[in-house]
Motif scaffolding. Structure first.
Motif, PDB file in Angstrom:
ATOM      1  N   LYS A 202     111.588  29.024  60.890  1.00  0.00           N
ATOM      2  CA  LYS A 202     110.230  29.351  60.458  1.00  0.00           C
ATOM      3  C   LYS A 202     109.187  28.325  60.874  1.00  0.00           C
ATOM      4  O   LYS A 202     108.152  28.660  61.438  1.00  0.00           O
ATOM      5  N   GLY A 203     109.439  27.045  60.589  1.00  0.00           N
ATOM      6  CA  GLY A 203     108.454  26.032  60.922  1.00  0.00           C
ATOM      7  C   GLY A 203     108.183  25.950  62.408  1.00  0.00           C
ATOM      8  O   GLY A 203     107.040  25.996  62.857  1.00  0.00           O
ATOM      9  N   PHE A 204     109.262  25.843  63.177  1.00  0.00           N
ATOM     10  CA  PHE A 204     109.114  25.759  64.624  1.00  0.00           C
ATOM     11  C   PHE A 204     108.585  27.068  65.200  1.00  0.00           C
ATOM     12  O   PHE A 204     107.853  27.082  66.187  1.00  0.00           O
ATOM     13  N   SER A 205     108.962  28.184  64.591  1.00  0.00           N
ATOM     14  CA  SER A 205     108.509  29.494  65.041  1.00  0.00           C
ATOM     15  C   SER A 205     106.995  29.581  65.022  1.00  0.00           C
ATOM     16  O   SER A 205     106.370  30.047  65.978  1.00  0.00           O
ATOM     17  N   LEU A 207     104.834  27.126  65.085  1.00  0.00           N
ATOM     18  CA  LEU A 207     104.290  26.194  66.074  1.00  0.00           C
ATOM     19  C   LEU A 207     104.382  26.764  67.478  1.00  0.00           C
ATOM     20  O   LEU A 207     103.420  26.722  68.248  1.00  0.00           O
ATOM     21  N   TRP A 208     105.565  27.311  67.827  1.00  0.00           N
ATOM     22  CA  TRP A 208     105.766  27.829  69.179  1.00  0.00           C
ATOM     23  C   TRP A 208     104.913  29.068  69.435  1.00  0.00           C
ATOM     24  O   TRP A 208     104.337  29.228  70.507  1.00  0.00           O
ATOM     25  N   ARG A 209     104.820  29.940  68.427  1.00  0.00           N
ATOM     26  CA  ARG A 209     103.979  31.126  68.563  1.00  0.00           C
ATOM     27  C   ARG A 209     102.522  30.729  68.782  1.00  0.00           C
ATOM     28  O   ARG A 209     101.828  31.299  69.626  1.00  0.00           O
ATOM     29  N   SER A 210     102.067  29.754  68.023  1.00  0.00           N
ATOM     30  CA  SER A 210     100.690  29.283  68.169  1.00  0.00           C
ATOM     31  C   SER A 210     100.440  28.728  69.564  1.00  0.00           C
ATOM     32  O   SER A 210      99.413  28.996  70.185  1.00  0.00           O
ATOM     33  N   LEU A 211     101.411  27.972  70.084  1.00  0.00           N
ATOM     34  CA  LEU A 211     101.285  27.420  71.433  1.00  0.00           C
ATOM     35  C   LEU A 211     101.185  28.525  72.469  1.00  0.00           C
ATOM     36  O   LEU A 211     100.325  28.495  73.358  1.00  0.00           O
TER      37      LEU A 211
END
Length: 261
Positions: A202-205, A207-211
């Protein structure tokens, strides 16, 4: 690889994402939102200028190197882009002598890997500058400058490959491309798609989606939310395998023509 759309004001004074260019879908859409235009934006005399013309953007001398630099940096924490590409080809079981059509070959990095596996490669791109870089990497591939919206090819292929290309294309163009490649597949042939994905964590998801939403065109939302399964099915393909690579940041999709009764 691509960057965010410019904003346009509506009659209410609110700011909304500017819709994609209509008509000449081809690579001009890709160039408008390309991450290469981020580089271009900061180094051109006209501060903040964005490139909307494909030839002016992708055919600039630094573009091939900008592409290779951006994608290398992006996937460095996940083992490197070369490793990811090699893993995808290994899973797809590309054999020596396989006739491969690579659509959107860019600088030819995956073309080079295909040749090392003994594949016979026809590689398509819309930028002559990108193709020039690709030709230096792969001396035996057949490189052709064509627009994905209007492919003109003869013969059939055992594998048709899209590597980080489809997420840049509008929905209507993706459907058109899938329709065009159907008759190009030889009996027993398959379509290989390597593209962006969002990890489950969830957390990394987030961040990566935002990027991805900041670096890529709005059409990347289709890629990371839905993939291409339904679009493939609408064009007589069926999914046979799907894998997550690079800790879930990359999706590998393999499909084949549907069997007719």
């Amino acid at each position: 690889m691509t960057a965010c759309a410019r904003l346009a004001r509506s009659s209410t004074g609110k700011r909304h994402p500017k819709p994609p260019v209509k008509g000449d879908f081809g690579v001009s859409f890709e160039a408008r939102y390309s991450p290469f235009t981020i580089v271009y934006k900061f180094i051109t005399p006209k501060k903040g200028a964005l490139v909307s013309d494909t030839i002016q953007s992708y055919n600039r001398a630094f573009m091939p190197y900008a592409f290779d630099t951006v994608i290398a940096a992006m996937f460095l924490p996940f083992g490197g882009i070369k490793s990811i590409r090699s893993q995808a080809l290994e899973i797809a079981d590309i054999k020596p002598g396989a006739r491969v059509l690579e659509l959107g070959c860019g600088t030819g990095a995956i073309t080079e890997l295909l040749e090392k596996r003994g594949a016979v490669v026809t590689a398509i791109d819309g930028s002559e500058t990108m193709l020039n870089r690709a030709r230096k990497r792969s001396l035996n591939a057949n490189f052709l400058k064509q627009n994905l919206a209007w492919l003109s090819l003869e013969g059939q292929f055992d594998v048709i490959l899209f590597a980080f290309v489809l997420h840049e294309l509008p929905y209507e163009l993706r459907l058109k491309v899938f329709a065009q490649i159907y008759p190009l597949l030889a009996p027993g042939g398959k379509v290989l798609i390597v593209d962006h994905a969002v990890p489950e964590e969830k957390g990394f998801s987030r961040l990566w989606r935002s990027l991805l939403m900041k670096l890529e065109p709005p059409t990347v939302a289709d890629c990371i939310s839905n993939g291409y399964d339904q679009e493939l099915q609408a064009n007589k393909f069926e999914l046979v395998e799907k894998r997550n690579l690079a800790k879930g940041t990359v999706a590998l999709t393999i499909s084949v023509p549907k069997q007719t009764s």
